[in-house]
Motif scaffolding. Structure first.
Motif, PDB file in Angstrom:
ATOM      1  N   CYS A 146       0.840  -1.202   0.000  1.00 37.13           N
ATOM      2  CA  CYS A 146       0.000   0.000   0.000  1.00 37.13           C
ATOM      3  C   CYS A 146       0.875   1.252   0.000  1.00 37.13           C
ATOM      4  CB  CYS A 146      -0.947  -0.002   1.192  1.00 37.13           C
ATOM      5  SG  CYS A 146      -0.127   0.097   2.805  1.00 37.13           S
ATOM      6  N   ARG A 147       0.314   2.354  -0.437  1.00 35.51           N
ATOM      7  CA  ARG A 147       1.040   3.620  -0.566  1.00 35.51           C
ATOM      8  C   ARG A 147       0.485   4.636   0.429  1.00 35.51           C
ATOM      9  NH1 ARG A 147       4.927   2.870  -5.070  1.00 35.51           N
ATOM     10  NH2 ARG A 147       4.240   0.880  -5.929  1.00 35.51           N
ATOM     11  N   ILE A 148       1.360   5.503   0.917  1.00 34.34           N
ATOM     12  CA  ILE A 148       0.964   6.402   1.990  1.00 34.34           C
ATOM     13  C   ILE A 148      -0.167   7.339   1.573  1.00 34.34           C
ATOM     14  CG2 ILE A 148       2.689   8.172   1.465  1.00 34.34           C
ATOM     15  CD1 ILE A 148       1.605   6.969   4.982  1.00 34.34           C
ATOM     16  N   GLY A 149      -0.202   7.734   0.307  1.00 33.75           N
ATOM     17  CA  GLY A 149      -1.295   8.597  -0.140  1.00 33.75           C
ATOM     18  C   GLY A 149      -2.647   7.932   0.013  1.00 33.75           C
ATOM     19  N   GLY A 150      -2.716   6.645  -0.340  1.00 35.00           N
ATOM     20  CA  GLY A 150      -3.953   5.901  -0.153  1.00 35.00           C
ATOM     21  C   GLY A 150      -4.296   5.723   1.312  1.00 35.00           C
ATOM     22  N   ASN A 151      -3.273   5.496   2.149  1.00 30.94           N
ATOM     23  CA  ASN A 151      -3.512   5.374   3.591  1.00 30.94           C
ATOM     24  C   ASN A 151      -4.143   6.640   4.151  1.00 30.94           C
ATOM     25  OD1 ASN A 151      -0.251   3.842   3.869  1.00 30.94           O
ATOM     26  ND2 ASN A 151      -2.198   2.825   3.494  1.00 30.94           N
ATOM     27  N   LEU A 152      -3.650   7.788   3.692  1.00 33.32           N
ATOM     28  CA  LEU A 152      -4.165   9.060   4.204  1.00 33.32           C
ATOM     29  C   LEU A 152      -5.530   9.385   3.621  1.00 33.32           C
ATOM     30  CD1 LEU A 152      -0.939  11.265   4.189  1.00 33.32           C
ATOM     31  CD2 LEU A 152      -1.776   9.687   5.939  1.00 33.32           C
ATOM     32  N   SER A 153      -5.739   9.056   2.354  1.00 30.25           N
ATOM     33  CA  SER A 153      -7.020   9.396   1.729  1.00 30.25           C
ATOM     34  C   SER A 153      -8.151   8.522   2.250  1.00 30.25           C
ATOM     35  CB  SER A 153      -6.924   9.281   0.210  1.00 30.25           C
ATOM     36  OG  SER A 153      -6.801   7.936  -0.191  1.00 30.25           O
ATOM     37  N   THR A 154      -7.817   7.386   2.883  1.00 32.75           N
ATOM     38  CA  THR A 154      -8.844   6.535   3.490  1.00 32.75           C
ATOM     39  C   THR A 154      -8.831   6.613   5.009  1.00 32.75           C
ATOM     40  OG1 THR A 154      -7.346   4.626   3.440  1.00 32.75           O
ATOM     41  CG2 THR A 154      -8.844   4.897   1.569  1.00 32.75           C
ATOM     42  N   ASN A 155      -7.940   7.434   5.579  1.00 24.80           N
ATOM     43  CA  ASN A 155      -7.784   7.524   7.035  1.00 24.80           C
ATOM     44  C   ASN A 155      -7.600   6.124   7.628  1.00 24.80           C
ATOM     45  OD1 ASN A 155      -7.646   8.656   9.628  1.00 24.80           O
ATOM     46  ND2 ASN A 155      -9.855   8.479   9.935  1.00 24.80           N
ATOM     47  N   ALA A 156      -6.578   5.430   7.158  1.00 23.82           N
ATOM     48  CA  ALA A 156      -6.327   4.056   7.593  1.00 23.82           C
ATOM     49  C   ALA A 156      -6.131   3.992   9.103  1.00 23.82           C
ATOM     50  CB  ALA A 156      -5.086   3.515   6.878  1.00 23.82           C
ATOM     51  N   GLY A 157      -6.472   2.840   9.664  1.00 28.82           N
ATOM     52  CA  GLY A 157      -6.362   2.644  11.106  1.00 28.82           C
ATOM     53  C   GLY A 157      -5.182   1.757  11.462  1.00 28.82           C
ATOM     54  N   GLY A 158      -5.441   0.442  11.535  1.00 29.13           N
ATOM     55  CA  GLY A 158      -4.365  -0.488  11.824  1.00 29.13           C
ATOM     56  C   GLY A 158      -4.317  -0.907  13.277  1.00 29.13           C
ATOM     57  N   THR A 159      -3.222  -1.568  13.616  1.00 29.05           N
ATOM     58  CA  THR A 159      -3.133  -2.245  14.909  1.00 29.05           C
ATOM     59  C   THR A 159      -2.613  -1.369  16.036  1.00 29.05           C
ATOM     60  OG1 THR A 159      -0.945  -3.067  14.277  1.00 29.05           O
ATOM     61  CG2 THR A 159      -2.836  -4.510  13.844  1.00 29.05           C
ATOM     62  N   ALA A 160      -2.151  -0.160  15.758  1.00 25.88           N
ATOM     63  CA  ALA A 160      -1.595   0.695  16.806  1.00 25.88           C
ATOM     64  C   ALA A 160      -2.455   1.921  17.090  1.00 25.88           C
ATOM     65  CB  ALA A 160      -0.180   1.138  16.427  1.00 25.88           C
ATOM     66  N   TYR A 197      -8.725  27.846   8.975  1.00 26.56           N
ATOM     67  CA  TYR A 197      -9.263  26.490   8.953  1.00 26.56           C
ATOM     68  C   TYR A 197      -8.147  25.459   8.794  1.00 26.56           C
ATOM     69  CZ  TYR A 197     -13.670  28.899   7.882  1.00 26.56           C
ATOM     70  OH  TYR A 197     -14.759  29.726   7.910  1.00 26.56           O
ATOM     71  N   ASP A 198      -8.332  24.301   9.393  1.00 30.50           N
ATOM     72  CA  ASP A 198      -7.378  23.199   9.244  1.00 30.50           C
ATOM     73  C   ASP A 198      -7.709  22.471   7.943  1.00 30.50           C
ATOM     74  OD1 ASP A 198      -5.524  21.239   9.541  1.00 30.50           O
ATOM     75  OD2 ASP A 198      -6.368  20.360  11.358  1.00 30.50           O
ATOM     76  N   LEU A 199      -7.207  23.013   6.836  1.00 31.80           N
ATOM     77  CA  LEU A 199      -7.622  22.551   5.514  1.00 31.80           C
ATOM     78  C   LEU A 199      -7.246  21.102   5.235  1.00 31.80           C
ATOM     79  CD1 LEU A 199      -6.787  25.711   3.375  1.00 31.80           C
ATOM     80  CD2 LEU A 199      -9.016  24.974   4.216  1.00 31.80           C
ATOM     81  N   LYS A 200      -6.183  20.619   5.847  1.00 40.53           N
ATOM     82  CA  LYS A 200      -5.765  19.244   5.543  1.00 40.53           C
ATOM     83  C   LYS A 200      -6.855  18.238   5.882  1.00 40.53           C
ATOM     84  CE  LYS A 200      -3.272  18.215   9.876  1.00 40.53           C
ATOM     85  NZ  LYS A 200      -3.481  19.517  10.557  1.00 40.53           N
ATOM     86  N   GLN A 201      -7.694  18.557   6.848  1.00 40.93           N
ATOM     87  CA  GLN A 201      -8.740  17.616   7.248  1.00 40.93           C
ATOM     88  C   GLN A 201      -9.785  17.415   6.146  1.00 40.93           C
ATOM     89  OE1 GLN A 201      -8.450  15.763   9.770  1.00 40.93           O
ATOM     90  NE2 GLN A 201      -6.801  16.831  10.847  1.00 40.93           N
ATOM     91  N   LEU A 202      -9.848  18.352   5.191  1.00 43.64           N
ATOM     92  CA  LEU A 202     -10.775  18.186   4.072  1.00 43.64           C
ATOM     93  C   LEU A 202     -10.361  17.049   3.148  1.00 43.64           C
ATOM     94  CD1 LEU A 202     -11.332  21.900   3.041  1.00 43.64           C
ATOM     95  CD2 LEU A 202     -12.959  20.428   4.245  1.00 43.64           C
ATOM     96  N   PHE A 203      -9.080  16.705   3.166  1.00 42.37           N
ATOM     97  CA  PHE A 203      -8.569  15.730   2.202  1.00 42.37           C
ATOM     98  C   PHE A 203      -8.180  14.403   2.848  1.00 42.37           C
ATOM     99  CE2 PHE A 203      -7.528  20.096   0.965  1.00 42.37           C
ATOM    100  CZ  PHE A 203      -8.312  20.193  -0.174  1.00 42.37           C
ATOM    101  N   LEU A 204      -8.074  14.380   4.168  1.00 40.96           N
ATOM    102  CA  LEU A 204      -7.773  13.139   4.881  1.00 40.96           C
ATOM    103  C   LEU A 204      -9.056  12.348   5.066  1.00 40.96           C
ATOM    104  CD1 LEU A 204      -5.375  14.670   7.553  1.00 40.96           C
ATOM    105  CD2 LEU A 204      -4.717  13.139   5.684  1.00 40.96           C
ATOM    106  N   GLY A 205      -9.077  11.139   4.552  1.00 36.99           N
ATOM    107  CA  GLY A 205     -10.253  10.287   4.696  1.00 36.99           C
ATOM    108  C   GLY A 205     -11.348  10.550   3.689  1.00 36.99           C
ATOM    109  N   THR A 206     -11.106  11.389   2.670  1.00 34.87           N
ATOM    110  CA  THR A 206     -12.157  11.692   1.696  1.00 34.87           C
ATOM    111  C   THR A 206     -11.915  11.024   0.342  1.00 34.87           C
ATOM    112  OG1 THR A 206     -11.065  13.822   1.245  1.00 34.87           O
ATOM    113  CG2 THR A 206     -12.894  13.828   2.794  1.00 34.87           C
TER     114      THR A 206
END
Length: 477
Positions: A146-160, A197-206
């Protein structure tokens, strides 16, 4: 006399312009070359596209997006193609692969940050952090591809997540290409920044529906100086919850992981995954994988774990236990959890739910949901497991033995309604860490709060008025 479709002619001109800028090697149109980008992980969707476009820089991404915007051609961004809800799959749109944006721009062990491009593989991020004496704590089963951009765009979770939080909590800044091709440079390395505004939150998980992440500033943490891993048999989810409360009370943030697994999942791993070893002499109905970690050797983690587990055994919260005596033994215990999804493929069709409920209600959810799904289909083999420490359960269902796979998969909607109704009644979420994508877009409309859905549509209209970024994903149009 042949007649050329205006749409096809316009697309040909668009691809010609993109090819001129990127080079023919990075505009794929041969079906064999495109095939790896078009089949999603679970095999639920087969994508289709006229071309896979592979830009190598943020500037090239911006050029492609601007050209597509001008031509009115929709695009789907994709990272490692490991998503589980079809969010990265094109259905006629052009596919924008970010795998060539694979540079680590900066690692700063004083700021405790790393600036990476969207196409960097998650394991590469881990290794770069380790080389700097630091830790990047996002760990998921697909981290080798997996790639970090996809992890951020889906707001990945994981085991930690229990200790470090979801992907959005591990980001300080972003660089994003907007729907019109403009680039927002928000690559701040600041821990405090209240400038608007915290603009980054518009793109994390979207999921690339509002903009395309091309780079990010990630938070780093001290590398653990010690780690202690245990595999435990517990009487049931209720006992596991009591154990979680006990261990968190004694260890605080040193408790990094707390994973609950049903016997079916563990037995499936032992049956199908070569090299796995049964950790306990007896078979039990429920297990917990718990891990402690600490950045210093100021106290004895192993002793802390042994003392806590001893008290838990006296209280009836733990039936049996093994504590890893080496890194190799810890890795072997982790395989029983990390290989579960892969092992489940060998048992036929699987209907999967990525849900969350309040941590205190996990036992209630499992009791209700297990009773409901087994009543709906006798012989069904549930495979629940997940991050009980943050309330996220992967409520997977394996087909009954002897049932046709296609007939079972046809019941996906039936089981969605059963499981998601219970989750919603318990004030939970139908999408915990995998995202909405295409698979759950209709479910989001069915269960979503009307006001929240209206706000989401307004955001989409404001940032992508032509609806060209990953259309049909997250918000149905």
């Amino acid at each position: 006399m042949s007649v050329t479709s205006p749409v096809r002619a316009d697309l040909s001109l668009l691809l010609a312009a993109i090819t001129q800028r990127l080079g023919a090697a990075h505009v794929l149109t041969d079906p064999a070359d495109m095939a790896p980008y078009l089949r999603e992980e679970r095999g639920l969707y087969q994508g289709r596209t006229a071309a896979v476009i592979r830009p190598g820089t943020t500037e090239e991404v911006a050029f492609v997006v601007a050209a597509c915007a001008e031509a009115g051609v929709p695009i789907v961004p994709q990272g490692g193609n490991t998503g589980l809800v079809g969010g990265q799959t094109p259905f006629g749109e052009l596919l924008l692969s970010l795998t060539r944006l694979d540079r680590i721009r900066n690692v700063d062990p004083v700021d405790m940050t790393m600036t990476v491009e969207a196409g960097v593989i998650l394991d590469t991020v881990h290794h770069a952090a380790e080389d700097a004496g630091c830790l990047f704590p996002l760990h998921i089963a697909s981290q080798g591809s997996c790639r970090i951009g996809g992890n951020l765009s889906t707001n990945a979770g994981g085991t930690a997540v229990l200790r470090y939080g979801n992907a959005r909590e591990l980001v300080l800044g972003l660089e994003v290409v907007l729907a019109d091709g403009r680039v927002w440079n928000g690559l701040k390395r600041l821990r405090k920044n209240n400038a608007g505004y915290d603009l980054k939150q518009l793109f994390l998980g979207t999921e690339g529906t509002l903009g395309i992440i091309t780079a990010a500033v990630l938070k780093l943490f001290p590398q653990p100086a010690q780690r202690s891993t245990a595999f435990l048999a517990v009487p049931g989810p209720g006992a596991a919850l009591a154990l979680l409360k006990r261990l968190r009370g004694e260890a605080g943030d040193a408790l990094t992981t707390f994973e609950l697994m049903a016997a079916f999942g563990v037995e499936t791993v032992l049956k199908h995954m070569p090299g796995t070893v049964r950790p306990l002499a007896e078979r039990y109905d429920w297990y917990v994988l718990a891990e402690f970690s600490a950045p210093t050797r100021a106290f004895d983690l192993a002793a802390l774990m042994e003392e806590g587990l001893g008290e838990a055994m006296e209280a009836g919260e733990v039936l049996d236990a093994v504590i890893a005596a080496s890194e190799a033994q810890a890795d072997a215990l982790w395989r029983l959890r990390e290989d579960m999804s892969e092992a489940q493929k060998h048992e036929g069709g699987s209907i999967k739910h990525d849900v969350s409920v309040p941590v205190s209600r996990v036992p209630e959810f499992l009791e209700r949901a297990l009773a409901a799904v087994t009543a709906a289909l006798p012989g069904l083999r549930p495979c629940p497991f997940g991050h009980v420490g943050d309330g996220n359960i992967h409520f997977n269902l394996s087909q009954p033995e002897g049932m046709e796979k296609a007939a079972f998969i046809d019941m996906w909607e039936t089981f969605n309604r059963i499981v998601h109704d219970i989750v919603t009644e318990m004030d939970g979420s139908i999408a915990a860490e995998h995202g909405i994508g295409r698979l759950k877009a209709h479910e989001l409309v069915h269960y979503g709060d009307p006001v929240a859905l209206d706000l989401m549509r307004r955001l989409k209209q404001a940032l992508d008025p032509a609806g060209l970024l990953n259309p049909g994903k997250v918000i149905e149009e």
